[in-house]
Design an enzyme around this catalytic site. Structure first.
Site, PDB file in Angstrom:
ATOM      1  NE  ARG A 230      -4.261  -1.430   0.179  1.00  0.00           N
ATOM      2  CZ  ARG A 230      -4.414  -2.467  -0.652  1.00  0.00           C
ATOM      3  NH1 ARG A 230      -3.498  -2.737  -1.570  1.00  0.00           N
ATOM      4  NH2 ARG A 230      -5.489  -3.236  -0.576  1.00  0.00           N
ATOM      5  CD  GLU A 259      -3.033   2.930  -5.565  1.00  0.00           C
ATOM      6  OE1 GLU A 259      -1.829   2.812  -5.284  1.00  0.00           O
ATOM      7  OE2 GLU A 259      -3.772   1.958  -5.802  1.00  0.00           O
ATOM      8  CG  HIS A 277      -2.899  -1.152  -7.051  1.00  0.00           C
ATOM      9  ND1 HIS A 277      -3.373  -0.480  -5.965  1.00  0.00           N
ATOM     10  CD2 HIS A 277      -2.929  -2.473  -6.698  1.00  0.00           C
ATOM     11  CE1 HIS A 277      -3.691  -1.332  -5.000  1.00  0.00           C
ATOM     12  NE2 HIS A 277      -3.430  -2.562  -5.424  1.00  0.00           N
TER      13      HIS A 277
HETATM   14  C1  8YV Z   1      -6.594  -5.055  -6.151  1.00  0.00           C
HETATM   15  C2  8YV Z   1      -5.395  -5.169  -3.883  1.00  0.00           C
HETATM   16  O1  8YV Z   1      -5.854  -4.335  -7.097  1.00  0.00           O
HETATM   17  O2  8YV Z   1      -5.858  -7.305  -3.062  1.00  0.00           O
HETATM   18  C3  8YV Z   1      -5.574  -6.156  -2.784  1.00  0.00           C
HETATM   19  O3  8YV Z   1      -5.441  -5.765  -1.618  1.00  0.00           O
HETATM   20  O4  8YV Z   1      -5.053  -4.048  -3.658  1.00  0.00           O
HETATM   21  C4  8YV Z   1      -5.565  -5.603  -5.281  1.00  0.00           C
HETATM   22  O5  8YV Z   1      -5.555  -6.950  -5.458  1.00  0.00           O
HETATM   23  C5  8YV Z   1      -7.738  -4.228  -5.747  1.00  0.00           C
HETATM   24  O6  8YV Z   1      -8.516  -4.724  -4.744  1.00  0.00           O
HETATM   25  C6  8YV Z   1      -8.603  -3.962  -6.966  1.00  0.00           C
HETATM   26  O7  8YV Z   1      -9.433  -2.982  -6.692  1.00  0.00           O
END
Ligand code: 8YV
Length: 314
Positions: A230, A259, A277
């Protein structure tokens, strides 16, 4: 049909599948959220969220018949889990199914930044090869990889990094049992003993700004920072300053604080690898995440235990 509130974008194939068995209400960017909630709020029994966007305490508490929040993500920092669990609302996430792909991207980053792969590609595409050779990169073999957070993903990266001859150490708030990897009591000590520092812990307020200027200075002018967890775990302004002043050697980042905005200064830096991401963004993994979101909702509304609940947070 059970009514669900969709607060974040998720892949169309998940929406299509859910729409066959649930009534989905679009709450991603509502023009009149209060009006919409006054109309449908009492019917809502579930929320569909993601790592990018989840419900805050206010929304959770306004939905008196809410039973479950299913997040299309392993990270659950975008949802106020404490507020949900305090009300007995179940929160589910998608662990394990994305571990391999996220670890693959992190391992790719560990190679890309020191070997200057992004820079090399830009060098070739700009036609600069004809004018001469690019400067040398740095080998990763024999270097020290420090892992902040040795959970599912951190451990999967460690296994990959071993194959590439890196020496692994870590810092984690939880005891990790008998591991061959050396554990450091503080993040600063770990950074001090690392050539490459991988951020692999949970997001959320508790970890905001954990990687600050002192940690970056401990990593030092030959050190690289890797983050596919993150953005907010790293003090982004401190990172930009450390890169600009040569107090660390480079970085590879898949996530950013705020982001999809990315600081212009970072975009202009040659020694930084930047991706939008994408760590879990493969056809296979996104399908598996979607299946798990569906399975959790289906199980709950069939009166069965959910498959992957977020453990109690308070
Ligand atoms: C996804 C993520 O990009 O799993 C997570 O914590 O940040 C990612 O896998 C996200 O949830 C898509 O919106």
């Amino acid at each position: 049909m059970v009514d669900l509130l969709q607060v974040s974008l998720v892949p169309p194939f998940l929406v299509e599948r859910l729409e066959q068995e649930f009534t989905l209400h679009d709450f991603i960017d509502p023009a009149d959220p209060d009006g919409l909630l006054a109309d449908i709020g009492p019917r809502i029994r579930g929320i569909l969220a993601s790592g990018m966007k989840g419900p805050n305490a206010d929304l959770i508490n306004r939905l008196e018949n809410l039973e479950i929040i299913a997040s299309f993500s392993v990270g659950f920092d975008s949802t106020d889990v404490v507020a949900a669990q305090a009300r007995g609302v179940i929160v589910t996430h998608t662990p394990d199914v994305l571990t391999g792909d996220v670890a693959d991207l992190a391992m790719t980053f560990i190679l890309m930044a020191p070997r200057r792969i992004g820079e090399a590609e830009r060098y070739l595409r700009a036609g600069r090869w004809r004018q001469g050779r690019m400067d040398l990169g740095t080998t990763v073999r024999g270097k020290r990889l420090g892992i902040l957070g040795l959970g599912r993903i951190g451990s999967a990266v460690a296994r990959r990094a071993e194959v590439f001859g890196l020496n692994i150490a870590y810092h984690d708030i939880k005891p990790m049992g008998d591991l061959t990897y050396r554990s450091y009591p503080t993040l600063r000590d770990l950074a001090d003993a690392s050539d490459i520092l991988l951020v692999s812990c949970e997001g959320g307020e508790a970890n905001r700004g954990l990687v600050d200027a002192t940690v970056l200075d401990a990593l030092g002018p030959a050190g690289f920072l890797i983050n596919a967890a993150r953005g907010a775990i790293v003090d982004q302004a401190a990172l930009v300053a450390a890169l600009r002043d040569g107090r660390i050697a480079g970085a590879a980042l898949d996530v950013f604080d705020g982001e999809p905005e990315v600081p212009a200064e970072l975009m202009a830096m040659e020694n930084v690898v930047l991706t939008p991401h994408i760590a879990s963004s493969t056809h296979e993994t996104r399908r598996a995440m979607a299946d798990l979101v569906y399975d959790n909702l289906r199980a709950h509304f069939d009166g069965k235990p959910v498959l992957t609940p977020v453990p109690p947070q308070a």
